[in-house]
Design a protein around this motif. Structure first.
Motif, PDB file in Angstrom:
ATOM      1  N   THR A 200      15.979  43.229 -46.354  1.00  0.00           N
ATOM      2  CA  THR A 200      16.147  44.677 -47.018  1.00  0.00           C
ATOM      3  C   THR A 200      17.028  45.562 -45.900  1.00  0.00           C
ATOM      4  N   GLN A 201      17.551  46.415 -46.588  1.00  0.00           N
ATOM      5  CA  GLN A 201      18.528  47.198 -45.659  1.00  0.00           C
ATOM      6  C   GLN A 201      17.860  48.350 -44.986  1.00  0.00           C
ATOM      7  N   VAL A 202      16.454  48.407 -44.786  1.00  0.00           N
ATOM      8  CA  VAL A 202      15.787  49.237 -44.172  1.00  0.00           C
ATOM      9  C   VAL A 202      15.114  48.675 -42.568  1.00  0.00           C
ATOM     10  N   ALA A 203      15.266  47.231 -42.549  1.00  0.00           N
ATOM     11  CA  ALA A 203      14.951  46.654 -41.452  1.00  0.00           C
ATOM     12  C   ALA A 203      15.666  45.621 -41.131  1.00  0.00           C
ATOM     13  N   GLY A 204      15.504  44.846 -39.903  1.00  0.00           N
ATOM     14  CA  GLY A 204      16.177  43.650 -39.515  1.00  0.00           C
ATOM     15  C   GLY A 204      17.372  44.137 -38.876  1.00  0.00           C
TER      16      GLY A 204
END
Length: 329
Positions: free
Chosen positions: A101-105
């Motif tokens: 996901t592009q909202v976490a990590g």
């Protein structure tokens, strides 16, 4: 680019690294499992802080084609290799995060060293394995839309990549097999790593190194590997002859008790350069995504110390920052 076709060798026993359900590393220290990962994540091994952002002084604007051999660092394991009039990307990722996901990590610390609009026409992608910092589906979709490259990857990854790239241009092969793309022959070779995109698909797809043979010489690219007593390197000189360039990972190695089975450290990378007989090496897999415990600049600093201790010129094993290019000697 010209045609692309299968140039696979004679049949060989896949059972030496596949048990009928999962791939594995024959021998050596195996990558750790979930319990060890939890011990690492919640343990007391020292963690060196990273900066939130490191600016790229100057983005590269590569030539449209190169006949000899040049390399531009994009970041992490993404490099642009230009040779024999073909443009190759390794493990391309332009996304902000190496994550499902592009909202976490893990978030990138620097911007890509080549702006997307300045990429030359990409003919070939070498995709080493399916970890998120190496196989980014968003970037593959953009490449398919704008460049329509051939993607060469180890077995099992075609099922994932086929949703982003036209299936007929995804060439999945086993270790010791090869494909031909234009005037280049790409050999998939053993390395010591693992794969997973989630909890239940561990080692369901294969990982590999690549030896690219062409008019300008032989190039070795390894996305991730443990040193494994030198096994990823030892057979290459006898099988292929001189290696002109080795592109080798140097980061994500701390703590060693946990990472030794999946990531080599800078000293092992130098030994790998010696074992494969590479005339020149380029370091990658450092400084972009914080994945392990060492500091951002620890890998190139440790590499420089090893080179000094062994009397090896720094030009022999180069560290390129994003946006930097070299014409390979």
């Amino acid at each position: 680019m010209n045609d692309h076709g299968d140039d696979a060798g004679s049949p060989h026993p896949i059972g030496r690294h596949f048990d009928g359900s999962r791939f594995f590393n024959p021998g050596g220290v195996q990558p750790n499992g979930l319990l060890a990962a939890l011990k690492w994540k919640f343990g007391d091994d020292p963690v060196v802080p990273w900066p939130d952002h490191v600016p790229v002084p100057r983005l590269a604007k590569p030539a449209s084609r190169v006949e000899d051999l040049s390399v531009t660092m994009v970041g992490h394991a993404t490099l642009l290799i230009q040779t024999a009039g073909l443009n190759i990307l390794t493990d391309p990722i332009w996304s902000d995060r190496a994550s499902p996901t592009q909202v976490a990590g893990p978030r990138r610390t620097t911007e890509p060293g080549i702006a997307w609009a300045d990429l030359p026409k990409i003919d070939l992608v070498l995709m080493s394995h399916n970890h998120y910092d190496h196989l980014d589906l968003n970037t593959l979709r953009r490449l398919e839309r704008d460049h329509a490259p051939v993607v060469v990857t180890p077995l099992g990854n075609d099922a994932l990549i086929g949703g982003a790239v036209a299936a007929e241009r995804v060439l999945a092969r086993d270790w010791d097999e090869s494909v031909t793309v234009g005037s280049l022959t790409v050999h998939l070779e053993p390395c010591h790593h693992w794969s997973a995109r989630g909890v239940f698909d561990r080692r369901k797809a294969l990982w590999a190194a690549f030896v690219v043979e062409g008019p300008a010489g032989r190039i070795l690219f390894i996305g991730d590997t443990a040193f494994d007593g030198g096994r990823p390197y030892r057979d290459l000189p006898a099988r292929f002859g001189p290696i002109r360039l080795a592109i080798l990972p140097i980061g994500s190695y701390a703590p060693r008790w946990f990472m030794k089975g999946e990531h080599q450290d800078p000293a092992e990378a130098v030994e790998g350069m010696h074992l494969c007989g590479a005339a020149t090496a380029i370091a990658h897999h450092w400084g972009m995504f914080r994945l392990t415990n060492e500091g951002r600049d620890d890998p190139p600093r440790a590499l420089a110390e090893v080179l000094r201790a062994q009397g090896i010129p720094s030009e022999r094993f180069r560290v390129l920052n994003p946006g930097e290019s070299i014409a390979v000697p």
